[in-house]
Design a protein around this motif. Structure first.
Motif, mmCIF file in Angstrom:
data_model
loop_
_atom_site.group_PDB
_atom_site.id
_atom_site.type_symbol
_atom_site.label_atom_id
_atom_site.label_comp_id
_atom_site.label_asym_id
_atom_site.label_seq_id
_atom_site.Cartn_x
_atom_site.Cartn_y
_atom_site.Cartn_z
ATOM 1 N N PRO A 136 7.483 26.056 10.169
ATOM 2 C CA PRO A 136 6.586 25.624 9.099
ATOM 3 C C PRO A 136 5.328 26.506 9.085
ATOM 4 C CG PRO A 136 7.091 23.802 10.610
ATOM 5 C CD PRO A 136 7.680 25.036 11.195
ATOM 6 N N ASP A 144 11.639 24.795 10.657
ATOM 7 C CA ASP A 144 12.107 24.163 9.425
ATOM 8 C C ASP A 144 13.618 24.268 9.329
ATOM 9 O OD1 ASP A 144 9.702 23.268 8.372
ATOM 10 O OD2 ASP A 144 9.362 25.091 7.199
ATOM 11 N N TRP A 145 14.144 25.449 9.682
ATOM 12 C CA TRP A 145 15.599 25.660 9.700
ATOM 13 C C TRP A 145 15.951 26.777 10.656
ATOM 14 C CZ3 TRP A 145 17.037 30.539 8.182
ATOM 15 C CH2 TRP A 145 16.223 31.221 7.273
ATOM 16 N N HIS A 197 18.548 22.048 10.163
ATOM 17 C CA HIS A 197 17.308 21.901 9.409
ATOM 18 C C HIS A 197 16.583 20.673 9.901
ATOM 19 C CE1 HIS A 197 18.018 18.536 6.531
ATOM 20 N NE2 HIS A 197 19.273 18.790 6.814
ATOM 21 N N GLN A 198 15.297 20.633 9.607
ATOM 22 C CA GLN A 198 14.435 19.544 10.062
ATOM 23 C C GLN A 198 14.904 18.232 9.423
ATOM 24 O OE1 GLN A 198 12.398 18.419 12.695
ATOM 25 N NE2 GLN A 198 11.823 20.564 12.479
#
Length: 169
Positions: A78, A120-121, A165-166
């Protein structure tokens, strides 16, 4: 903590990530891992296989790990953690433990491939093909701007074997 998803479910805006936020490339296993910032990556399809292509110069410490291990990961953090991406880009793993200094919580994917749990991913990739880039292949002189001080990159094409992913809260 990241959750496992199928790669085709990820909605990646790679043109806004790489070159702006950038990603983190990791190679190693549960016993020893290295991380570096990357500004170039090409998630997509190669040979009708979901792939991610990354590029590493032989001068980078992570290069040794890319050569030694069959799996690598690409993670995008992020923007709130962008300072850690910058830190990993200006410090060498030869001189400091970037993973420890950044306080990165790790997860492990297929092949014990390490990645950052707060990303995030993440794409977990198994190496399929490796080739050195060369000035012999250059057809546009703008490419040469990336090669004024250091050696040519080695290209790694990896099959995306897992995608994370988150989790939605």
């Amino acid at each position: 903590m990241l959750e496992l998803v199928t790669a085709d479910k990820l909605q990646l805006d790679i043109f806004s990530v790489f070159g702006t936020n950038n990603g983190l490339l990791m190679a190693g296993d549960k016993n020893d891992a290295r991380v570096m910032t990357i500004g170039w990556a090409n998630p997509g399809r190669t040979w009708n296989i979901p792939t991610c292509i990354v590029y590493v110069r032989p001068e980078r410490y992570t290069y040794e790990y890319m050569e030694r291990f069959d799996y690598f990961t690409v993670s995008v953090l992020p923007m709130a953690l962008h300072d850690k991406v910058i830190y990993c880009g200006i410090h060498s793993g030869r001189d400091t433990d970037k993973i420890k200094n950044c306080g990165f919580p790790l997860q492990y994917g297929m092949g014990d491939a390490p990645f950052i749990a707060s990303a995030d991913w993440t794409l977990v990739c198994k190496k399929l093909y490796v080739q050195d880039l060369s000035p012999k292949g250059v057809t546009d002189s703008r490419v040469l701007r990336s090669y004024t001080r250091e050696g040519w990159h080695r290209m790694y094409i990896g099959q995306v074997v897992e995608a994370y992913h988150q989790k939605a809260e």
